[in-house]
Write a protein that holds these residues in place. Sequence first.
Motif, mmCIF file in Angstrom:
data_model
loop_
_atom_site.group_PDB
_atom_site.id
_atom_site.type_symbol
_atom_site.label_atom_id
_atom_site.label_comp_id
_atom_site.label_asym_id
_atom_site.label_seq_id
_atom_site.Cartn_x
_atom_site.Cartn_y
_atom_site.Cartn_z
ATOM 1 N N ARG A 5 0.853 -1.181 0.000
ATOM 2 C CA ARG A 5 0.000 0.000 0.000
ATOM 3 C C ARG A 5 0.897 1.242 0.000
ATOM 4 N NH1 ARG A 5 -5.286 0.515 1.983
ATOM 5 N NH2 ARG A 5 -5.101 -1.239 3.450
ATOM 6 N N ALA A 6 0.732 2.115 -0.994
ATOM 7 C CA ALA A 6 1.477 3.377 -1.045
ATOM 8 C C ALA A 6 0.757 4.424 -0.208
ATOM 9 C CB ALA A 6 1.617 3.852 -2.490
ATOM 10 N N HIS A 7 1.533 5.298 0.449
ATOM 11 C CA HIS A 7 0.903 6.364 1.240
ATOM 12 C C HIS A 7 1.834 7.571 1.310
ATOM 13 C CE1 HIS A 7 3.290 5.483 4.993
ATOM 14 N NE2 HIS A 7 3.332 4.282 4.437
ATOM 15 N N ASN A 8 1.210 8.722 1.497
ATOM 16 C CA ASN A 8 1.946 9.969 1.706
ATOM 17 C C ASN A 8 1.162 10.822 2.695
ATOM 18 O OD1 ASN A 8 -0.177 11.070 0.235
ATOM 19 N ND2 ASN A 8 1.022 11.351 -1.641
ATOM 20 N N ASP A 9 1.495 12.106 2.787
ATOM 21 C CA ASP A 9 0.824 12.966 3.762
ATOM 22 C C ASP A 9 -0.643 13.210 3.426
ATOM 23 O OD1 ASP A 9 3.179 13.172 5.113
ATOM 24 O OD2 ASP A 9 3.770 15.082 4.229
ATOM 25 N N GLU A 10 -1.055 12.878 2.205
ATOM 26 C CA GLU A 10 -2.434 13.126 1.797
ATOM 27 C C GLU A 10 -3.347 11.913 1.980
ATOM 28 O OE1 GLU A 10 -3.312 16.110 1.076
ATOM 29 O OE2 GLU A 10 -1.249 16.838 1.140
ATOM 30 N N GLY A 11 -2.759 10.731 2.185
ATOM 31 C CA GLY A 11 -3.588 9.547 2.347
ATOM 32 C C GLY A 11 -2.896 8.294 1.839
#
Length: 538
Positions: free
Chosen positions: A96-102
């Motif tokens: 699962r990829a994630h960053n500060d936006e979700g």
Amino acid sequence: MKQTVRPHCSPFCVVLCLFVATPASALAAPPTLTHLYPGGAQRGTTVDLTAGGAFEQWPVKVAVSGAGVTVSPAKDKGKLSVAVAKDAVPGVYWLRAHNDEGASGLRPFVVGTLPDVAEKEPNDDARKPQVIVGNVVVNGRLEKAGDVDCFGVALKKGQALVASLDAHSGLRSPADPILQVVSADGFVLDENHDFRGLDPQLAFTAPTDGTYVVRVFGFPSAPDSSIRFFGSEACVYRLTLTTGAFADHAAPLAVAKPEDAATVALDGWNVPKALRLEAAADARHATLFAPELANAVRVRVEKHPTFASVPADPKPPFSLTGRIAAGGAEVLVPFACKKGQPLTVQVESRAFGLAVNPVVRVLDQEKKQVARAEPAKLNGDTSLTFTPTADGPHTVAVSDLYSGGGARFVFLLRVAPPEPDYELTVAADRFTLEPGKPLSVPVKVARKGGFAKPVEVVAEGLPAGVKAEVTQPAKPDPNTVTLSLTTDVPVVAPFRLVGKVKDDPALTRTAAAPLADLDHATPDLWVTAGAAPPPKKK
């Protein structure tokens, strides 16, 4: 502003009571992840991946289910480096990829035991195939409409080649693929379609020495009006080509103790009797594998006696591995019953990737049918519950819905009193909070076997600043709960909902979110909250 998620927090304890369903909404630009190429790697290797999807911010972070696989973003957008440990258990890992936006949705990544090779174009012409040497997994892609991939394999007379394709069923590629074995002069010698779900597999024995071509092409998994071979960047596959050991299933399909798992035999192709297996077990299953075995298989771990053949007058609870040897036959299993004691009879075959669509009949001591069931859905397994009206011997009769029989018509029969138990499910695997406003996370309690005890849940992994509490709707429902989440700080973090029963740790259960498009349910939930809006000016 970039926020740092704290890696540890104190769990929140809540009592499961009631629930209201509220879907999560997406924030502005979380990453999306549609496919990974290649779709897997060998144990003990590091590979470069191309991630399909949308990444407005780069780099991203990537979370992985299970231990032994780590993912790092490369400099270029959409490029990842995946390191697989030597002791990683073969099987499917979820990324699962994630960053500060979700966070993105999950995508599968397969860890295998054989060396990997990359498909190389041009290889459409069966007269000019890509030459394959040794036992390998080909990481390929039907990347455009009309694409056909051909691989040449040298075989000796009598040598058995297993060609097994993982595309739609495992990697969720949007293709319905077909496998063929073609002679050097272009004649189709063998073909398979839909061996495991939509994915093909065949075992071909060479009639003479020579080079044989394994050909891959496909159609769209969602049928349309086009009449052509299908392809796209997302049509990723892993093609196992081996003349070595390839397992079809464990024999027996179940053991009573995890430490017995590595002692089972394997049915399949080219499997040596002296093969030494490794086993990685949890409470319900064990994964069996070996360096020289092309694929891993699973065996069930039961809490009661298991049998590899029909014993004399077994008493529930027990599990039995059986085989329907010939088309139209029934396998009869006698067992002892007590009047008034409910029993659940379950037969599994499709869950193990095997061929039986089970029809189950229960006969009393006079051979009169007292219960019958068949699969509730296409390619499903079967279960029924009945209550004997008298003491004495009864018989379970197992057959195939389509009168099939043969080597792969193997099943696992379980006869046992219904066990009080429960399952927790949530409607989604990702939840988005608006700072300062509560979000209702629906949790459903599915009670089984007369289970009636209260369940307590622990929200594990929620970051500091996120609060969880139970709210009660106007119309209570004893089998649902509303867990309200609130926060005033930005967060993007995983968490789990774990159910517990007082004084009974064996009834600890983790809530899962069913993902219909992946044929998978995940316990790994994610919460996202953006920055709080500025206060209104007076």
